[in-house]
Design a protein around this motif. Structure first.
Motif, PDB file in Angstrom:
ATOM      1  N   LEU A 208     -36.140 -94.787  74.743  1.00  0.00           N
ATOM      2  CA  LEU A 208     -37.163 -94.111  75.531  1.00  0.00           C
ATOM      3  C   LEU A 208     -36.689 -92.733  75.948  1.00  0.00           C
ATOM      4  CD1 LEU A 208     -36.878 -95.221  79.165  1.00  0.00           C
ATOM      5  CD2 LEU A 208     -35.828 -96.672  77.447  1.00  0.00           C
ATOM      6  N   ARG A 209     -37.617 -91.951  76.430  1.00  0.00           N
ATOM      7  CA  ARG A 209     -37.321 -90.600  76.912  1.00  0.00           C
ATOM      8  C   ARG A 209     -37.337 -90.606  78.440  1.00  0.00           C
ATOM      9  NH1 ARG A 209     -40.496 -86.106  73.325  1.00  0.00           N
ATOM     10  NH2 ARG A 209     -39.753 -86.732  71.253  1.00  0.00           N
ATOM     11  N   LEU A 210     -36.310 -90.016  79.028  1.00  0.00           N
ATOM     12  CA  LEU A 210     -36.268 -89.859  80.476  1.00  0.00           C
ATOM     13  C   LEU A 210     -36.669 -88.420  80.809  1.00  0.00           C
ATOM     14  CD1 LEU A 210     -32.900 -91.692  81.310  1.00  0.00           C
ATOM     15  CD2 LEU A 210     -35.217 -92.640  81.182  1.00  0.00           C
ATOM     16  N   PRO A 211     -37.814 -88.217  81.457  1.00  0.00           N
ATOM     17  CA  PRO A 211     -38.253 -86.848  81.754  1.00  0.00           C
ATOM     18  C   PRO A 211     -37.488 -86.253  82.920  1.00  0.00           C
ATOM     19  CG  PRO A 211     -39.810 -88.414  82.661  1.00  0.00           C
ATOM     20  CD  PRO A 211     -38.787 -89.223  81.910  1.00  0.00           C
ATOM     21  N   PHE A 212     -37.486 -84.937  82.992  1.00  0.00           N
ATOM     22  CA  PHE A 212     -36.881 -84.232  84.124  1.00  0.00           C
ATOM     23  C   PHE A 212     -37.608 -82.918  84.332  1.00  0.00           C
ATOM     24  CE2 PHE A 212     -34.310 -83.186  80.316  1.00  0.00           C
ATOM     25  CZ  PHE A 212     -34.490 -81.801  80.272  1.00  0.00           C
ATOM     26  N   ARG A 213     -37.338 -82.280  85.460  1.00  0.00           N
ATOM     27  CA  ARG A 213     -37.900 -80.967  85.730  1.00  0.00           C
ATOM     28  C   ARG A 213     -36.943 -79.909  85.200  1.00  0.00           C
ATOM     29  NH1 ARG A 213     -38.794 -84.101  90.027  1.00  0.00           N
ATOM     30  NH2 ARG A 213     -40.976 -84.539  90.472  1.00  0.00           N
ATOM     31  N   ALA A 214     -37.455 -79.050  84.349  1.00  0.00           N
ATOM     32  CA  ALA A 214     -36.624 -77.979  83.791  1.00  0.00           C
ATOM     33  C   ALA A 214     -36.338 -76.939  84.879  1.00  0.00           C
ATOM     34  CB  ALA A 214     -37.335 -77.344  82.606  1.00  0.00           C
ATOM     35  N   PRO A 215     -35.187 -76.233  84.746  1.00  0.00           N
ATOM     36  CA  PRO A 215     -34.191 -76.377  83.688  1.00  0.00           C
ATOM     37  C   PRO A 215     -33.166 -77.466  84.009  1.00  0.00           C
ATOM     38  CG  PRO A 215     -33.575 -74.565  85.119  1.00  0.00           C
ATOM     39  CD  PRO A 215     -34.895 -75.080  85.636  1.00  0.00           C
ATOM     40  N   LEU A 216     -32.433 -77.877  82.970  1.00  0.00           N
ATOM     41  CA  LEU A 216     -31.327 -78.806  83.152  1.00  0.00           C
ATOM     42  C   LEU A 216     -30.129 -78.276  82.377  1.00  0.00           C
ATOM     43  CD1 LEU A 216     -31.202 -82.611  83.248  1.00  0.00           C
ATOM     44  CD2 LEU A 216     -29.753 -81.445  81.602  1.00  0.00           C
ATOM     45  N   GLU A 217     -29.025 -78.049  83.075  1.00  0.00           N
ATOM     46  CA  GLU A 217     -27.784 -77.582  82.449  1.00  0.00           C
ATOM     47  C   GLU A 217     -26.900 -78.812  82.187  1.00  0.00           C
ATOM     48  OE1 GLU A 217     -24.817 -76.134  80.740  1.00  0.00           O
ATOM     49  OE2 GLU A 217     -26.444 -74.739  81.210  1.00  0.00           O
ATOM     50  N   PRO A 218     -26.706 -79.199  80.922  1.00  0.00           N
ATOM     51  CA  PRO A 218     -26.000 -80.459  80.638  1.00  0.00           C
ATOM     52  C   PRO A 218     -24.486 -80.365  80.650  1.00  0.00           C
ATOM     53  CG  PRO A 218     -26.755 -79.483  78.594  1.00  0.00           C
ATOM     54  CD  PRO A 218     -27.244 -78.583  79.707  1.00  0.00           C
ATOM     55  N   SER A 219     -23.913 -79.147  80.653  1.00  0.00           N
ATOM     56  CA  SER A 219     -22.471 -79.014  80.429  1.00  0.00           C
ATOM     57  C   SER A 219     -21.646 -79.727  81.494  1.00  0.00           C
ATOM     58  CB  SER A 219     -22.088 -77.533  80.356  1.00  0.00           C
ATOM     59  OG  SER A 219     -22.442 -76.855  81.554  1.00  0.00           O
ATOM     60  N   ASN A 220     -21.888 -79.423  82.760  1.00  0.00           N
ATOM     61  CA  ASN A 220     -21.085 -80.082  83.802  1.00  0.00           C
ATOM     62  C   ASN A 220     -21.510 -81.525  84.019  1.00  0.00           C
ATOM     63  OD1 ASN A 220     -23.588 -79.169  85.233  1.00  0.00           O
ATOM     64  ND2 ASN A 220     -22.560 -80.057  87.004  1.00  0.00           N
ATOM     65  N   LEU A 221     -22.770 -81.832  83.719  1.00  0.00           N
ATOM     66  CA  LEU A 221     -23.282 -83.179  83.939  1.00  0.00           C
ATOM     67  C   LEU A 221     -22.618 -84.172  82.979  1.00  0.00           C
ATOM     68  CD1 LEU A 221     -25.289 -84.970  85.444  1.00  0.00           C
ATOM     69  CD2 LEU A 221     -27.028 -84.315  83.783  1.00  0.00           C
ATOM     70  N   PHE A 222     -22.788 -83.941  81.685  1.00  0.00           N
ATOM     71  CA  PHE A 222     -22.184 -84.831  80.699  1.00  0.00           C
ATOM     72  C   PHE A 222     -20.684 -84.568  80.566  1.00  0.00           C
ATOM     73  CE2 PHE A 222     -26.640 -85.103  79.531  1.00  0.00           C
ATOM     74  CZ  PHE A 222     -26.779 -86.452  79.256  1.00  0.00           C
ATOM     75  N   GLY A 223     -20.258 -83.327  80.803  1.00  0.00           N
ATOM     76  CA  GLY A 223     -18.835 -83.029  80.746  1.00  0.00           C
ATOM     77  C   GLY A 223     -18.052 -83.808  81.786  1.00  0.00           C
ATOM     78  N   HIS A 224     -18.600 -83.886  82.996  1.00  0.00           N
ATOM     79  CA  HIS A 224     -17.919 -84.618  84.066  1.00  0.00           C
ATOM     80  C   HIS A 224     -17.838 -86.104  83.732  1.00  0.00           C
ATOM     81  CE1 HIS A 224     -16.854 -84.088  88.511  1.00  0.00           C
ATOM     82  NE2 HIS A 224     -16.479 -85.309  88.186  1.00  0.00           N
ATOM     83  N   LEU A 225     -18.954 -86.670  83.271  1.00  0.00           N
ATOM     84  CA  LEU A 225     -18.970 -88.098  82.966  1.00  0.00           C
ATOM     85  C   LEU A 225     -18.025 -88.437  81.820  1.00  0.00           C
ATOM     86  CD1 LEU A 225     -22.823 -88.712  83.235  1.00  0.00           C
ATOM     87  CD2 LEU A 225     -21.072 -89.366  84.898  1.00  0.00           C
ATOM     88  N   ALA A 226     -17.978 -87.573  80.802  1.00  0.00           N
ATOM     89  CA  ALA A 226     -17.115 -87.840  79.656  1.00  0.00           C
ATOM     90  C   ALA A 226     -15.640 -87.642  79.999  1.00  0.00           C
ATOM     91  CB  ALA A 226     -17.512 -86.944  78.482  1.00  0.00           C
ATOM     92  N   ALA A 227     -15.324 -86.598  80.764  1.00  0.00           N
ATOM     93  CA  ALA A 227     -13.925 -86.296  81.083  1.00  0.00           C
ATOM     94  C   ALA A 227     -13.304 -87.344  81.999  1.00  0.00           C
ATOM     95  CB  ALA A 227     -13.816 -84.917  81.726  1.00  0.00           C
ATOM     96  N   THR A 228     -14.115 -87.997  82.804  1.00  0.00           N
ATOM     97  CA  THR A 228     -13.593 -88.992  83.740  1.00  0.00           C
ATOM     98  C   THR A 228     -13.873 -90.423  83.276  1.00  0.00           C
ATOM     99  OG1 THR A 228     -15.625 -88.932  85.060  1.00  0.00           O
ATOM    100  CG2 THR A 228     -13.870 -87.414  85.696  1.00  0.00           C
ATOM    101  N   ALA A 229     -14.344 -90.592  82.038  1.00  0.00           N
ATOM    102  CA  ALA A 229     -14.744 -91.906  81.532  1.00  0.00           C
ATOM    103  C   ALA A 229     -13.587 -92.897  81.542  1.00  0.00           C
ATOM    104  CB  ALA A 229     -15.303 -91.768  80.117  1.00  0.00           C
TER     105      ALA A 229
END
Length: 497
Positions: A208-229
């Motif tokens: 499914l698609r999760l909607p959001f209100r633009a804009p969304l900057e993914p770098s720190n969001l996914f970067g933080h989750l991946a770096a601390t996984a």
């Protein structure tokens, strides 16, 4: 917002997507309700009325627009930026509490009577807890109908309906289509079908698609989750963040990937009744109900922060799917590197986590519960003695219920209870408030990364002086933290390769 008729009319006439989910437009002549950005020709102003929720529209006798699908709008940011009883009730309903425990269970978690909760929700949202839960059940049913081959009877109970008849009546009333017609519309060939995501989903996976209100900057969001996984619980694979989920009826595995106008979500669940809860957790994890225009507008007013906001607008706060899990990880991460914190957490997972199967990747365990950790031998922990005491005190308090961390938690009360535990200073308390509880105004003036960023920008570096200066960033100081952290080259600020 929905009481400001003139402003709402302007938003509808300009098809402003920023207000999707903030209010809903009901058209008296057609008895249809829409999101503000509906591509249809806007109705006459005298034929519009405005509601704060989809449930309020449904309660007033309106059905969802088949074109703009207002029930799939992003959630209102108000319920995640507030800590009052109404906001906490909405967060609990989004987590499926009414379906699992009923209205008495919702009221008990909040410490109110059922009559008080119903009165407060009706006054502010135009719908009581049952109506809000019903609207959510309808949306969950629609997702299952359109994205899975499950029989309708299974979908009815997985979505939280008490009977197949109630399921059929609700779907017809909300969407003006029968469940079978909804599935037929979803499977109808399109002129230009979108390519399937890679890799292909496994049988039983819900995409499914999760909607959001633009804009969304993914770098720190996914970067933080991946770096601390934590190995075994989380991983970055094929351009997506993947992790295991402990859910009320079973467990699941989710893969989340950023796209231009949505987040692609692939869920594999052992019990489909957990779908609503899993979606709520994923949205909270990625802070998808935030209002980046309001946040960035406030922060941009500070001339020293404005260049950071303009360079990468739409930063979100990376949160968590489980507040208790994050609290444990915050203690393990005290005064050590990111790599060391991951190592400590991985040892706990291997020793005390519940094993799971992951045919598509390398996930192996659920993160251990506080109850599982409460009885561990402190001598097995490769931690300083003081930190062992802190960890054991925390998990004991979480296990026996003397400390509650969840959607229903009062942020001020939680801070007081955390500070009363040994080893909990301002940094640990505030990082839990920011990432586990979702307080958008949590602030970390003593964090080393924040102090370095402040010095580089010409802000005061001393915690007391920086806190005084940050008063102009309220109530969005947690987002200011993300912009300040992003000035560093640490891996948390970059998408993995």
């Amino acid at each position: 917002m929905h009481t400001d008729t003139e402003r709402c009319v302007r938003a509808v006439q300009s098809k402003d997507a920023r207000f999707d989910g903030v209010f809903f437009t009901a058209v008296r002549t057609t008895r249809i309700y829409c999101r503000p950005s509906c591509p249809a020709v806007p109705p006459k102003a005298q034929n519009m009325e405005f509601h704060p929720t989809a449930a309020s529209c449904q309660r007033a006798g309106y059905r969802a627009c088949k074109r703009c699908r207002p029930d799939t709008s992003p959630g209102s940011s108000a319920w995640h930026a507030r800590a009052d009883a109404v906001a906490r009730a909405v967060r609990l309903i989004q987590d499926g509490i009414v379906d699992r425990e009923g209205v008495p269970g919702l009221a008990a978690r909040l410490g109110y009577s059922t009559r008080q909760i119903e009165r407060q929700l009706l006054a502010e949202l135009g719908a009581g807890p049952l109506a809000l839960a019903r609207a959510q059940r309808a949306q969950t049913a629609r997702l299952l109908i359109e994205t899975t081959p499950l029989p309708m009877a299974e979908i009815a109970f997985a979505a939280g309906f008490a009977s197949i008849r109630t399921f059929n009546d609700t779907v017809r009333e909300v969407f003006a289509l029968t469940p079978g017609e909804l599935r037929a519309r979803a499977t109808r060939p399109r002129k230009a079908p979108a390519p399937a995501p890679a890799p292909a989903p496994a049988p039983g996976t819900i995409t499914l698609r999760l909607p959001f209100r633009a804009p969304l900057e993914p770098s720190n969001l996914f970067g933080h989750l991946a770096a601390t996984a934590v190995p075994g619980v989380e991983e970055w694979r094929d351009g997506a963040y993947r992790r295991t989920l402990a859910l009320p009826y079973g467990h699941g595995i989710v893969a989340l990937a950023s796209r231009a106008d949505h987040v692609l979500c692939r869920l594999s669940l052992t019990d489909h009744r957990d779908l609503t809860h899993a979606i709520s957790r994923c949205r909270r994890l990625l802070d998808l109900d935030a209002d980046p225009v309001a946040v960035d507008g406030q922060l941009r007013a500070d001339p020293l922060l404005a260049p950071l906001v303009d360079a990468a607008p739409g930063r979100r706060v990376p949160r968590t799917v489980d507040a208790a899990e994050f609290a444990v990880r915050a203690v393990l991460g005290q005064q050590v590197s990111t790599a060391a914190a991951r190592t400590h957490a991985a040892r706990l997972v291997t020793a005390h986590g519940v094993p799971v199967d992951d045919p598509e990747g390398g996930l192996t365990h659920l993160f251990p519960t506080p109850a599982a950790l409460a009885g561990l031998d402190p001598e097995t922990l490769a931690l300083p003695r003081s930190r062992r005491t802190t960890l054991l005190t925390l998990v004991t308090a979480l296990a026996d219920g003397s400390l509650a961390l969840g959607p229903e938690t009062d942020w001020t009360e939680a801070r007081e209870r955390l500070r009363a535990l040994p080893g909990f200073g301002p940094w640990t308390t505030e990082v839990i408030a920011m990432r586990a509880l979702g307080d958008p105004d949590a602030f970390l003036p003593g964090d080393l990364g924040i102090r370095r960023a402040a010095e580089g920008l010409g802000l005061p570096a001393a915690p007391a002086a920086l806190t005084a200066r940050a008063a102009r960033w309220r109530p969005w100081r947690a987002y200011a933290v993300q912009y300040l952290w992003a000035t560093d080259s640490h891996p948390i600020n970059h998408l993995p390769a």
